[in-house]
Design an enzyme around this catalytic site. Structure first.
Site, mmCIF file in Angstrom:
data_model
loop_
_atom_site.group_PDB
_atom_site.id
_atom_site.type_symbol
_atom_site.label_atom_id
_atom_site.label_comp_id
_atom_site.label_asym_id
_atom_site.label_seq_id
_atom_site.Cartn_x
_atom_site.Cartn_y
_atom_site.Cartn_z
ATOM 1 N N TRP A 166 0.811 -1.218 0.000
ATOM 2 C CA TRP A 166 0.000 0.000 0.000
ATOM 3 C C TRP A 166 0.847 1.272 0.000
ATOM 4 O O TRP A 166 0.333 2.346 -0.214
ATOM 5 C CB TRP A 166 -0.936 0.019 1.224
ATOM 6 C CG TRP A 166 -0.208 -0.264 2.516
ATOM 7 C CD1 TRP A 166 -0.125 -1.469 3.159
ATOM 8 C CD2 TRP A 166 0.573 0.661 3.299
ATOM 9 N NE1 TRP A 166 0.660 -1.357 4.278
ATOM 10 C CE2 TRP A 166 1.096 -0.054 4.394
ATOM 11 C CE3 TRP A 166 0.862 2.015 3.184
ATOM 12 C CZ2 TRP A 166 1.906 0.530 5.360
ATOM 13 C CZ3 TRP A 166 1.668 2.606 4.141
ATOM 14 C CH2 TRP A 166 2.178 1.866 5.211
ATOM 15 N N ASN A 167 2.149 1.180 0.295
ATOM 16 C CA ASN A 167 2.885 2.430 0.562
ATOM 17 C C ASN A 167 3.272 3.213 -0.694
ATOM 18 O O ASN A 167 3.416 4.428 -0.635
ATOM 19 C CB ASN A 167 4.091 2.189 1.487
ATOM 20 C CG ASN A 167 5.111 1.247 0.909
ATOM 21 O OD1 ASN A 167 4.827 0.525 -0.038
ATOM 22 N ND2 ASN A 167 6.295 1.248 1.472
ATOM 23 N N LYS A 190 -2.074 -8.208 -8.238
ATOM 24 C CA LYS A 190 -2.954 -8.151 -7.072
ATOM 25 C C LYS A 190 -2.463 -7.030 -6.150
ATOM 26 O O LYS A 190 -1.469 -7.174 -5.448
ATOM 27 C CB LYS A 190 -2.939 -9.501 -6.335
ATOM 28 C CG LYS A 190 -3.881 -9.560 -5.162
ATOM 29 C CD LYS A 190 -3.052 -9.755 -3.915
ATOM 30 C CE LYS A 190 -3.643 -9.328 -2.632
ATOM 31 N NZ LYS A 190 -4.150 -8.014 -2.455
ATOM 32 N N ALA A 192 -2.533 -4.166 -3.002
ATOM 33 C CA ALA A 192 -2.938 -4.187 -1.592
ATOM 34 C C ALA A 192 -4.403 -3.783 -1.477
ATOM 35 O O ALA A 192 -4.862 -2.862 -2.156
ATOM 36 C CB ALA A 192 -2.066 -3.224 -0.793
ATOM 37 N N SER A 244 5.846 -7.360 3.178
ATOM 38 C CA SER A 244 6.544 -7.726 4.410
ATOM 39 C C SER A 244 7.381 -8.999 4.225
ATOM 40 O O SER A 244 7.065 -9.857 3.399
ATOM 41 C CB SER A 244 5.522 -7.944 5.526
ATOM 42 O OG SER A 244 4.655 -8.994 5.165
ATOM 43 N N GLU A 265 10.835 -8.151 -2.774
ATOM 44 C CA GLU A 265 11.278 -6.849 -2.250
ATOM 45 C C GLU A 265 10.628 -6.711 -0.885
ATOM 46 O O GLU A 265 9.450 -6.392 -0.777
ATOM 47 C CB GLU A 265 10.826 -5.715 -3.178
ATOM 48 C CG GLU A 265 11.346 -5.814 -4.599
ATOM 49 C CD GLU A 265 12.813 -5.416 -4.720
ATOM 50 O OE1 GLU A 265 13.376 -4.904 -3.736
ATOM 51 O OE2 GLU A 265 13.382 -5.645 -5.797
ATOM 52 N N CYS A 299 10.115 1.437 2.652
ATOM 53 C CA CYS A 299 10.971 0.304 3.013
ATOM 54 C C CYS A 299 12.430 0.727 3.108
ATOM 55 O O CYS A 299 13.217 0.071 3.772
ATOM 56 C CB CYS A 299 10.809 -0.802 1.989
ATOM 57 S SG CYS A 299 11.089 -0.208 0.323
ATOM 58 N N GLU A 393 11.057 -2.218 11.946
ATOM 59 C CA GLU A 393 10.750 -1.084 11.068
ATOM 60 C C GLU A 393 9.694 -0.218 11.747
ATOM 61 O O GLU A 393 8.605 -0.709 12.050
ATOM 62 C CB GLU A 393 10.120 -1.630 9.781
ATOM 63 C CG GLU A 393 10.989 -1.667 8.579
ATOM 64 C CD GLU A 393 10.219 -2.162 7.347
ATOM 65 O OE1 GLU A 393 9.446 -3.131 7.453
ATOM 66 O OE2 GLU A 393 10.414 -1.577 6.281
#
Ligand code: NAP
Length: 490
Positions: A166-167, A190, A192, A244, A265, A299, A393
């Site tokens: 989502w980020n 696909k 988020a 994640s 990633e 990230c 994180e």
């Protein structure tokens, strides 16, 4: 032009033709046959701004089938033709920059200036791979015996699946979709569930650009069902995942039986090392960008800022002044620097890190605890080397400064993590730069800069931060198989 209210901004985005609430499968926009939907929220207000289909397993399988049917024709098209379609898609993204940026702010909450930067960044991958499509070059090998011809060809892998977080709801998809299409692969994406609308808008523009039916599919629904489906599928030849480490590890394990190519990633825990000989202004600017870009929800965000004793106090004073000047507000306001985080759980996590550090003796020099979805930009000094926020994180706008004395101590602290995505260092000494960048265990090193990613550079990590690279010619290789041909009798 008068400034619009938040509600007016929401309405403007929702009435755009790019505001799609259906999945794209085989060139057709579809709701779930069951009528079931998943709500998408505006992080700033918490209100529902749209819905997406909660597809069932059979419907998700339909997208894999469509990509499978589309693959042979797409793979055989000349690379220049695939590149031309990517270039047309790039043009449409650029033409719709403002709408796409507003869509990001609506579903993700990030400040509009950062959303525009994400569109530019995301589009740059489409442009780069439009050009790179024609560079999937083969090789000839000097033969070990007379009369032989040894060649290496590169072939598209086949049907690929992209799973995105989502980020960065726009750029994380273009970074996968553009090289896959350039290589001749077809894709099922696909996104988020919290930020699916940017992916659907990108798919609408890809459709307008003229990609054949079935080459680009976007599905929405329960992640666990889709994950189980794509990992167990024999025809899905590759999964490219950003998210994640926990889910990445599961995808890799679940794909074991069908032996797929994987790009992962994953999470980071980036250190920023500021050495005594650093230029103060450069160090502060590096910390501001590496920590506060995307409200800290990146990230590659500097999660731990280690500052050497000799520059420590001057750095902290200058950094605190900059952090205090950041403006917290509505993402749609042009002067907002930090806006709503993705959800309340994100703020709870930052608060936990802040509380634990303060209980361990840290001092809060800027900001305060967050509430709801708003987390003020904050700065802690005197953070212990074993504080919780050095191990997890934080994923929010909280900057922790940790003092160190010696070079060796800094490198040991930087590497004391199972992650290795990005790292940063600030120094003016060539020897320190050369040594530190060699011994830091990470896939990327920012030297006197907090802004490292671009389409021409290989993005990715080592250790538990993942496998594979995105961007650059390495990013194209991720979607190509090597075929070796040995011909005798010449
Ligand atoms: P996440 O929970 O792992 O979700 C990422 C994606 O995986 C979402 O689309 C999610 O779908 C999907 N997913 C979840 N469970 C799944 C399953 N069982 N099977 C298949 N897909 C599944 O990660 P996140 O919280 O959204 O993203 C933040 C993380 O991403 C951070 O750790 C960050 O560091 C990392 N990240 C890494 C990079 C990089 O390039 N290394 C870039 C950006 C972010 P739903 O949304 O439907 O659950």
């Amino acid at each position: 032009m008068a400034t619009q209210t938040h509600a007016e901004n929401v309405d403007t985005v929702r009435t755009s033709p790019l505001f799609r609430q259906q999945a794209l499968i085989d060139g057709r926009w579809r709701a779930a046959a069951s009528g079931r939907t998943i709500a998408v929220d505006d992080p700033f207000t918490g209100e529902t701004i749209g819905t997406i289909p909660d597809l069932d397993r059979q419907e998700a399988q339909g997208a894999i089938d469509a990509a499978t049917r589309a693959f042979p024709d797409w793979a055989r098209r000349p690379a220049a033709e695939r590149g031309a379609l990517l270039a047309r898609w790039h043009g449409l993204i650029v033409d719709n920059r403002e709408t796409l940026a507003r869509l990001i702010t609506l579903e993700n909450g990030k400040p509009i200036r950062e959303a525009r930067a994400e569109i530019d960044y995301g589009a740059s991958f489409v442009k780069f791979f439009a050009e790179e499509a024609t560079r999937a070059l083969g090789e000839t090998i000097p033969p070990p015996a007379p009369g032989r011809l040894l060649r290496v060809e590169r072939e598209p892998i086949g049907v690929c699946v992209a799973i995105t977080p989502w980020n960065f709801p726009n750029a994380m998809l273009t970074r996968k979709l553009a090289p896959a299409l350039a290589a001749g692969c077809t894709m099922v994406a696909k996104p988020a569930s919290q930020t699916p609308l940017s992916a659907l808008a990108l798919a609408a523009l890809a459709q307008e650009a003229g990609f054949p039916e079935g080459t680009v599919n976007v599905i929405t629904g329960k992640a666990s069902m889709i994950g189980e489906l794509v990992t167990s599928s024999d025809v899905v030849r590759k999964i490219s995942f950003t998210g994640s480490t926990e889910i990445g590890a599961w995808l890799m394990q679940a794909s074991g039986a069908t032996i797929k190519r994987m790009s992962l990633e994953l999470g980071g825990n980036a250190p920023l090392l500021i050495f005594d000989d650093a230029d103060l202004e450069t160090a502060v600017e590096t910390a501001m960008i590496a920590k506060f870009r995307n409200c800290g929800q990146s990230c590659i965000a500097a999660n731990r800022i280690y500052v050497q004793a000799g520059i420590h106090d001057r750095f902290v004073a200058a950094f605190a002044a900059r952090v205090r000047a950041l403006k917290l507000g509505d993402g749609f306001d042009e002067d907002t620097d930090i806006s709503a985080l993705i959800d309340e759980a994100a703020v709870t996590k930052v608060n936990e890190h802040l509380d634990e550090a303060i209980a361990g003796g840290a001092t809060l020099l800027a900001g305060e605890r967050g509430s709801g979805r708003m987390m003020p930009p904050s700065l802690l000094s005197g953070v212990r080397q074993d504080a919780l926020l050095t191990r997890e994180e934080t994923f929010g706008p909280l900057a922790p400064v940790i003092r160190f004395e010696r070079y060796e101590e800094a490198i040991a602290l930087a590497n004391a993590t199972p992650f290795g995505l990005a790292s940063y260092l600030c120094s003016t000494d060539p020897q320190t730069i050369a040594r530190a960048s060699r011994y830091i265990e990470s896939g990327m090193v920012g030297i006197n800069t907090g802004l490292i990613s671009n389409a021409a550079a290989p993005f990715g990590g080592v250790k538990q931060s993942g496998l594979g690279r995105e961007g650059s010619h390495h990013g194209l290789e991720e979607y190509l198989n090597i075929k070796y041909l040995c011909q005798a009798g010449l």
